[in-house]
Design an enzyme around this catalytic site. Sequence first.
Site, mmCIF file in Angstrom:
data_model
loop_
_atom_site.group_PDB
_atom_site.id
_atom_site.type_symbol
_atom_site.label_atom_id
_atom_site.label_comp_id
_atom_site.label_asym_id
_atom_site.label_seq_id
_atom_site.Cartn_x
_atom_site.Cartn_y
_atom_site.Cartn_z
ATOM 1 N N LYS A 54 0.851 -1.203 0.000
ATOM 2 C CA LYS A 54 0.000 0.000 0.000
ATOM 3 C C LYS A 54 0.890 1.258 0.000
ATOM 4 O O LYS A 54 0.641 2.207 -0.743
ATOM 5 C CB LYS A 54 -0.911 0.011 1.242
ATOM 6 C CG LYS A 54 -2.073 -0.958 1.107
ATOM 7 C CD LYS A 54 -2.864 -1.137 2.394
ATOM 8 C CE LYS A 54 -3.879 -2.258 2.213
ATOM 9 N NZ LYS A 54 -4.589 -2.663 3.420
ATOM 10 N N GLN A 98 -4.957 -1.352 9.404
ATOM 11 C CA GLN A 98 -4.819 -2.692 8.815
ATOM 12 C C GLN A 98 -5.434 -3.739 9.742
ATOM 13 O O GLN A 98 -5.171 -3.763 10.939
ATOM 14 C CB GLN A 98 -3.327 -2.982 8.571
ATOM 15 C CG GLN A 98 -3.052 -4.275 7.842
ATOM 16 C CD GLN A 98 -3.577 -4.312 6.396
ATOM 17 O OE1 GLN A 98 -3.707 -3.277 5.738
ATOM 18 N NE2 GLN A 98 -3.912 -5.493 5.916
ATOM 19 N N ASP A 121 -11.406 2.797 3.370
ATOM 20 C CA ASP A 121 -11.724 1.364 3.255
ATOM 21 C C ASP A 121 -13.224 1.170 3.013
ATOM 22 O O ASP A 121 -13.638 0.098 2.558
ATOM 23 C CB ASP A 121 -11.405 0.664 4.595
ATOM 24 C CG ASP A 121 -10.109 -0.128 4.563
ATOM 25 O OD1 ASP A 121 -9.749 -0.628 3.489
ATOM 26 O OD2 ASP A 121 -9.478 -0.257 5.637
#
Length: 302
Positions: A54, A98, A121
């Site tokens: 990422k 995460q 997200d």
Amino acid sequence: MAAKLIKGTEIREQILEEITAEVAEIKEKHGVVPGLVTILVGENPASISYVTLKIKTAHRVGFNEIQDSQSEDLSEEALLGLIDKYNNDDAINGILVQLPLPKHIDDKKVLNAIDPDKDVDGFHPVNVGRLMIGGDEVKFPPCTPAGIQEMIVRAGVETSGAEVVVVGRSNIVGKPIANMMLQKGPGANSTVTIVHTRTQDLAAHCKRADILIVAAGVPGLVKPEWIKPGSCVIDVGVNRVGEKISEKTGKKIAILSGDVDFDAAKEIAGYITPVPGGVGPMTITMLMKNTLKSLKFKLGIA
Ligand code: GUN
């Protein structure tokens, strides 16, 4: 081979180039670039490798990326404090925590603490609700479903009126992609069925799918005889079925397999995604797209 391969690796390159160009244009006109913070708690090897990718991708497209790595014993309160700090940081447009988090931390509490307008997200209940309403309400579609829809559209597959069957009902893939495909609008307008572990005749549902989206996490679940000839098969499964030595690095790497028997299915389907190299590369790509979108909302140019 009958089917056309829908390669996530190729579509990723196209989209990342589009994002890079847009970031450069915004930087020139507005003097800012998107800011993304990635919070990693602990040292789960899979999470480290996702986060590393990422960060690398964020740098590639010209974002300002902050990596915030915390030790495994970080308290829930301290993590909530960090989120509050980034919620109030004007230079940050996207906050990514995460998952999975260590067991002593309640993921729901943490995800709910992220400002919905920085939730790139798309996991916050506000964004789940926005997705359900559809249309202009949607700010951040969750990344894997957004990637799937983008692949279907870019492959030129007709979705309007199509029978879409989604195998799997997770909050991250199954439920949101089903919802997205039934909305009014381009790349959607489909008739959608969700099937799952309690469905009585999985095969019968799959057999009528013009677009079959499989996110069950069961290697080889979908048999070739369940596939409608000429249909579009999207395999979201990433199952570790063994290990091998990488020719490139000489290191041990996982052998990945999807939820569909690819070798047989590719002779029947019209379009199919491979594993690896199909849906996988799209998730991080769409995270970049959402982060750019977040800045554009803030600048009033989305
Ligand atoms: N862990 C595995 N996939 C994801 C993802 O898409 N987002 C976050 N935040 N964590 C993950």
